[in-house]
Scaffold this motif. Structure first.
Motif, PDB file in Angstrom:
ATOM      1  N   GLY A  15     -55.965 -10.043   1.753  1.00  9.64           N
ATOM      2  CA  GLY A  15     -55.696 -10.922   2.884  1.00  9.64           C
ATOM      3  C   GLY A  15     -55.976 -10.309   4.234  1.00  9.64           C
ATOM      4  O   GLY A  15     -56.052 -11.025   5.238  1.00  9.64           O
ATOM      5  N   ASP A  16     -56.170  -8.972   4.293  1.00 11.05           N
ATOM      6  CA  ASP A  16     -56.332  -8.328   5.597  1.00 11.05           C
ATOM      7  C   ASP A  16     -57.443  -7.283   5.655  1.00 11.05           C
ATOM      8  O   ASP A  16     -57.653  -6.661   6.690  1.00 11.05           O
ATOM      9  N   LEU A  17     -58.176  -7.093   4.573  1.00 14.38           N
ATOM     10  CA  LEU A  17     -59.295  -6.162   4.560  1.00 14.38           C
ATOM     11  C   LEU A  17     -60.555  -6.942   4.198  1.00 14.38           C
ATOM     12  O   LEU A  17     -60.798  -7.241   3.032  1.00 14.38           O
ATOM     13  N   THR A  18     -61.349  -7.287   5.185  1.00 18.40           N
ATOM     14  CA  THR A  18     -62.567  -8.047   4.928  1.00 18.40           C
ATOM     15  C   THR A  18     -63.672  -7.098   4.487  1.00 18.40           C
ATOM     16  O   THR A  18     -64.046  -6.183   5.222  1.00 18.40           O
ATOM     17  N   VAL A  19     -64.177  -7.319   3.267  1.00 20.57           N
ATOM     18  CA  VAL A  19     -65.218  -6.447   2.723  1.00 20.57           C
ATOM     19  C   VAL A  19     -66.414  -7.284   2.289  1.00 20.57           C
ATOM     20  O   VAL A  19     -66.290  -8.457   1.938  1.00 20.57           O
ATOM     21  N   ASN A  20     -67.586  -6.659   2.316  1.00 14.91           N
ATOM     22  CA  ASN A  20     -68.762  -7.284   1.738  1.00 14.91           C
ATOM     23  C   ASN A  20     -68.561  -7.432   0.235  1.00 14.91           C
ATOM     24  O   ASN A  20     -68.020  -6.534  -0.417  1.00 14.91           O
ATOM     25  N   ARG A  21     -69.002  -8.553  -0.305  1.00 13.16           N
ATOM     26  CA  ARG A  21     -68.795  -8.798  -1.734  1.00 13.16           C
ATOM     27  C   ARG A  21     -69.663  -7.900  -2.613  1.00 13.16           C
ATOM     28  O   ARG A  21     -69.387  -7.752  -3.802  1.00 13.16           O
ATOM     29  N   LEU A  22     -70.657  -7.283  -2.046  1.00 14.84           N
ATOM     30  CA  LEU A  22     -71.479  -6.332  -2.780  1.00 14.84           C
ATOM     31  C   LEU A  22     -71.122  -4.930  -2.301  1.00 14.84           C
ATOM     32  O   LEU A  22     -71.434  -4.539  -1.175  1.00 14.84           O
ATOM     33  N   GLY A  23     -70.411  -4.199  -3.152  1.00 12.19           N
ATOM     34  CA  GLY A  23     -69.951  -2.859  -2.798  1.00 12.19           C
ATOM     35  C   GLY A  23     -70.654  -1.794  -3.623  1.00 12.19           C
ATOM     36  O   GLY A  23     -71.808  -1.952  -4.030  1.00 12.19           O
ATOM     37  N   PHE A  24     -69.934  -0.714  -3.917  1.00  9.22           N
ATOM     38  CA  PHE A  24     -70.530   0.420  -4.615  1.00  9.22           C
ATOM     39  C   PHE A  24     -69.496   1.046  -5.548  1.00  9.22           C
ATOM     40  O   PHE A  24     -68.364   1.327  -5.148  1.00  9.22           O
ATOM     41  N   GLY A  25     -69.896   1.281  -6.793  1.00  9.66           N
ATOM     42  CA  GLY A  25     -69.048   1.961  -7.760  1.00  9.66           C
ATOM     43  C   GLY A  25     -69.436   3.424  -7.878  1.00  9.66           C
ATOM     44  O   GLY A  25     -70.621   3.757  -8.014  1.00  9.66           O
ATOM     45  N   ALA A  26     -68.435   4.311  -7.834  1.00 13.08           N
ATOM     46  CA  ALA A  26     -68.697   5.752  -7.763  1.00 13.08           C
ATOM     47  C   ALA A  26     -68.760   6.446  -9.115  1.00 13.08           C
ATOM     48  O   ALA A  26     -68.979   7.650  -9.173  1.00 13.08           O
TER      49      ALA A  26
END
Length: 285
Positions: A15-26
């Protein structure tokens, strides 16, 4: 490729951290597989720095990603700390590495605090943005209570060490059990495992973050169907798989992982690929 801004490209995590829907897995930074050889640390550092340059603002990691001196969390710290504003780092606790380095054990409630504190130290953070309770191994989900373990993480959240909580490798009953204890911001399950759980996440505003989003873990891609669609768009099968995943629900976040700069660029370019209804129908078969 077709470029469009018609579909949502971000998600309000917790609800309070806007992130791109395409991220990165480490997971693949330190090694390709848990029992495979380690990669050169400088390669992982270069991949992480380039990922952020390409717009990645959500990195998914875990303290059990790596072996010996090559660990994903240390690579993230070396490459990116001090972290730029808006970069969200999610981690997972629960699995314990065995003598061979493979995460084959499972932490008791009394061991979870130490795992969270280790992630804080290794990542050089005062608070973790998102911590998943990772349940069980790679087998079927469900069948056990997660309440006691999740309650420990809820206490750490109340202390300010964790901002948001998630659960991983769970069924609907376990998700409900966790939500009765504290808010759940994200669910991370195997790709394609439970469409009913995805529907519940959509309804509740919970992010659904599939692992192995473009094959892996014994789930190879259907390259024949993907290849036909990819040819029409001048894309790769992996890019189509990622685009289809993002098109499946606005609650889905994709976290493709790689230890290669070339594959990183390929994966991130998938965010610009928009599939037609015909494409999606063909992929569904």
């Amino acid at each position: 490729m077709t470029i469009s801004n018609s579909s949502p490209t971000t998600f309000p995590l917790g609800g309070d951290l806007t992130v791109n829907r395409l991220g990165f897995g480490a997971m693949r930074l330190a090694m390709s597989t848990f029992d495979g050889p380690t990669r050169a640390p400088e390669t992982g550092i270069a991949v992480l720095r380039r990922a952020v340059e390409l717009g990645v603002d959500h990195i998914d990691t875990a303290g059990f990603y790596g072996r010996g001196e090559v660990r994903a969390n240390e690579l993230i710290r070396t490459a990116l700390a001090p972290y730029r504003d808006g970069l969200v780092i999610a981690t997972k606790v629960g699995p314990l590495r065995g003598p061979d380095g493979v995460p084959s054990g499972e932490a008791t409630p009394g061991q979870l605090r130490a795992l969270v504190e280790a992630d804080l130290r290794d990542l050089r953070l005062d608070r973790l943005d998102l911590v998943y309770l990772r349940v069980g191994g790679m087998g079927p989900v469900g069948g056990t209570s997660i309440a006691e373990r999740f309650a420990v993480l809820a206490e750490l959240r109340a202390e300010g060490l964790i901002r948001h909580l998630g659960v991983s490798n769970v069924d609907a009953a376990q998700l409900a059990e966790a939500r009765a204890i504290a808010p759940v911001a994200a669910v991370q399950n195997r790709q394609g495992a439970d469409t009913g759980l995805l529907t519940e996440c959509e309804r509740a505003g919970i992010a659904f973050v599939p692992y192995f989003p473009i094959g892996g873990g014994g789930d190879p891609l259907d390259t024949e169907r993907l290849g036909k669609v990819a040819a029409r768009h001048g894309a790769t099968a992996a890019q189509v798989a990622l685009a289809a995943l993002l098109a499946s629900s606005p609650a889905v976040l994709a976290i493709p992982g790689t230890g290669s700069l070339d594959h990183l660029a390929e994966n991130q370019a998938a965010g610009d690929l928009v599939l037609t209804e015909q494409d999606l129908a063909e992929l569904r078969g």
